[in-house]
Design a protein around this motif. Structure first.
Motif, mmCIF file in Angstrom:
data_model
loop_
_atom_site.group_PDB
_atom_site.id
_atom_site.type_symbol
_atom_site.label_atom_id
_atom_site.label_comp_id
_atom_site.label_asym_id
_atom_site.label_seq_id
_atom_site.Cartn_x
_atom_site.Cartn_y
_atom_site.Cartn_z
ATOM 1 N N TYR A 180 0.822 -1.219 0.000
ATOM 2 C CA TYR A 180 0.000 0.000 0.000
ATOM 3 C C TYR A 180 0.855 1.268 0.000
ATOM 4 N N LYS A 195 -3.161 -3.424 -5.688
ATOM 5 C CA LYS A 195 -3.958 -2.298 -5.211
ATOM 6 C C LYS A 195 -3.610 -1.018 -5.948
ATOM 7 N N SER A 214 -3.374 3.207 3.396
ATOM 8 C CA SER A 214 -4.060 2.058 2.786
ATOM 9 C C SER A 214 -5.473 2.477 2.397
#
Lengths: 401, 401
Positions: free
Chosen positions: A206, A236, A321
């Motif tokens: 993250y 991500k 995050s």
């Protein structure tokens, strides 16, 4: 039936185990806002698909790549890390099948059955699955909602170190808490590791996801201790969870060649996704990332604002995050989540979050906590948080008198 | 440095460990025919690329799939198996990241550290890597070149069974020997397993690769014993090694849900390659497979003919996969292979094969044997085999007087 103890010991995913309840809710016609799973709703950049088109036109055999990954991809990752002042060279990088495999390579290279790995809890729940698979013992050091889930103090680490301790693992920015560790906090981990000759497995998937001017600090920004292992993933940051491209990296050449044995035994990471990732690393511009962080910042603000309206909720504003963990004024989060799916709705809509106890290794911990993944667009997110707040009130009228 | 014993125990790939010697040969201007690695030279069918194009146009988020794989892909596999009279339903299939991961799921679900897995040796070398990773003991039962590496007799299995034995693993058609097991041979394994309550892990990735009218017999074609596990992969049959799509399958529902814990912990298999595999399973016609098998049959014939010219070579005509193992009239195959790369050539060309000792677990076994992967086109293959034969003669003039 005889199954292995290792697999019997593995728990069901705390993120997925309540899915039957949301399935049932949907069957009954309810709309369910999913804040339980970290699957971003953002588009994967075109650069991913373009690179696949381009490379597969030229290569008509989907062959094995080098077990460490395509050289062009490792070079692209090395360039990427250098922009972050992380001095990783292409020969210090192994392309893995998701961050998952990087964690397995890291744990497997440094620990034998019965060995202990210290983890800051609550932690990414699958650390436990991989530890069970490899017969390792995860030893938790506990962070709490009151401190915004900051790194625990040095003494707490020292209290759990034994002769079997081999490594410390943590994610920063943190899944599930959203905490972004300061230089001082990481220094605690670094000192402990060096004093006790432990590996540090730093899960930095993250990295980009920090808000309010906070910046991610990599363990590689510290000194040249030779027991640093980086776990990384594109899942991500490029909304490419299904690509399954991650990284195991270390500057320790001997460790690298040991980990390469795992890499060779499974031959290689998925080739087509490696092609796509070259495109992402080379062609996605800074603007994409800025826009994304801007979007997540706004979402975080919404979640923070809405959660603040829940009287008795314990949490601090998370800075990274796309998760926030929060202690709710309820008796049991799993019971609450099931109730939300089964017995509660506002105009036919309800919300699913993840119970946090599955992210702890300490028995009974996290019982009142939940994890929210803010992976929905702002309007939906606002509505979902409102429903959650109303749900807490209603639930407490029934169960807490 | 402290590394885990498990990783220290892992050996380098017998297929890859001599690569530095071939690199050196190439640097000196030699042409090296690679018969050491099972990377087919055939094109991956267009259906793979077409399906990726088609599906990614419609889906702009590369998201996680179900941990068991896309439903459409599991259905396509189920249809495929049924054509082979293998009664596997979609809910009995887990899509894995290559056959490699299917082996890990199988071993991990049935055995704990110290447990024993019986393997017919010589065996696919990475079985050992996965066993070391999971701290299992691979117990070999030996097949020999004189019998064409047929399944050993029942007594040989019985001799090695202990209270810690959990499963028997084998590949059929065999990598590295090319043996295709008869119904009678598989019955030996089946009886032993049932009598001693063992799992059977049947690696059937070379199912299509049988010649001379022999047909692959799946363990699933036997009775309904509930300890059958199928390991499968698209790598070879569609020349798609880099896709990393495999299958773990069992009709045992309890075992399936245990294995699903491993699948959930690593989230999912590569999505883009899952798309491509749907295309392969649905759109590649029988003609493609017939042509491919025809091609490999001709290659096998060439290899067989050429090897037959080597006086003192011990082997039988292999009927499947695309490998042949052979005992050469030499003192040491690794020494011979290095010598071929370093000191031998015909008109600047030489050959690389794999030493077979790395495919055995018995100390000292396979020392005179090699594995040939016939993955080159016919003319090249013929030349390579000729060079090999001349090499054996020349080598023996020097080292065996």
């Amino acid at each position: 039936m005889n199954f292995s103890k290792r697999v019997l010991n593995m728990q069901e995913s705390p993120i997925r185990k309540l899915i039957p309840y949301s399935d049932e809710a949907k069957q009954k016609g309810k709309k369910v806002y999913h804040l339980n799973i970290g699957q971003p709703d953002l588009k994967t950049p075109e650069a991913f698909f373009d690179a696949i088109k381009d490379k597969t036109e030229k290569n008509d055999i989907v062959s094995y790549s080098h077990s460490a990954g395509l050289m062009e991809l490792r070079e692209a990752f090395s360039d990427y890390y250098k922009k972050w002042n992380i001095p990783l060279e292409k020969e210090e990088i192994i392309i893995t099948t998701g961050g998952s495999e990087a964690i397995i390579f890291a744990l497997g290279s440094v620990a034998d059955p019965g060995d202990e790995i210290i983890v800051i809890e609550p932690f990414y729940a699958n650390y436990r699955g991989f530890s069970e698979m490899l017969n390792l013992k995860l030893v938790p050091v506990r962070a709490t909602p009151e401190t915004g889930y900051a790194v625990p103090n040095k003494e707490m680490f020292e209290n759990v170190i034994t002769k079997n301790t081999k490594a410390i693992i943590f994610s920063n920015p943190s899944n599930p808490t959203g905490a972004v560790y300061t230089k001082e906090e990481i220094s605690i981990i670094n000192e402990i590791a060096k004093e006790h000759d432990l590996y540090i497995i730093s899960d930095e998937v993250y990295k980009e996801f920090t808000f309010d001017g906070k910046k991610h600090i990599s363990i590689m920004n510290f000194d040249d201790y030779d027991k640093y292992i980086i776990v990384d993933s594109i899942s991500k940051r490029y909304s490419a969870c299904g690509a399954r491209i991650g990284v195991f990296a270390t500057k320790n050449k001997k460790l690298y060649s040991q980990a390469m044995k795992f890499a060779q035994s499974r031959l290689c990471s998925p080739l087509i996704a490696q092609y796509g990732t070259i495109g992402l690393l080379k062609n996605v511009n800074d603007k994409y990332m800025e826009d994304m962080i801007n979007e997540y910042t706004q979402r975080r603000d919404i979640v923070y604002e809405e959660l603040s309206k829940i009287e008795g909720a314990v949490f601090k504003k998370p800075h990274g995050s796309f998760y926030v963990s929060v202690e709710l004024p309820i008796d049991d989060s799993e019971k609450f989540i099931k109730w939300m799916l089964k017995d509660f709705d506002i105009d036919g809509e309800t919300v699913m979050v993840a119970p946090l106890d599955g992210f702890y290794n300490t028995e009974g911990a996290g019982k009142k906590e939940i994890r929210i993944a803010y992976v929905l667009e702002k309007e939906k997110l606002k509505k979902a948080c409102y429903i959650l707040k109303e749900g807490v009130n209603e639930y407490n009228k029934i169960y807490v008198k």
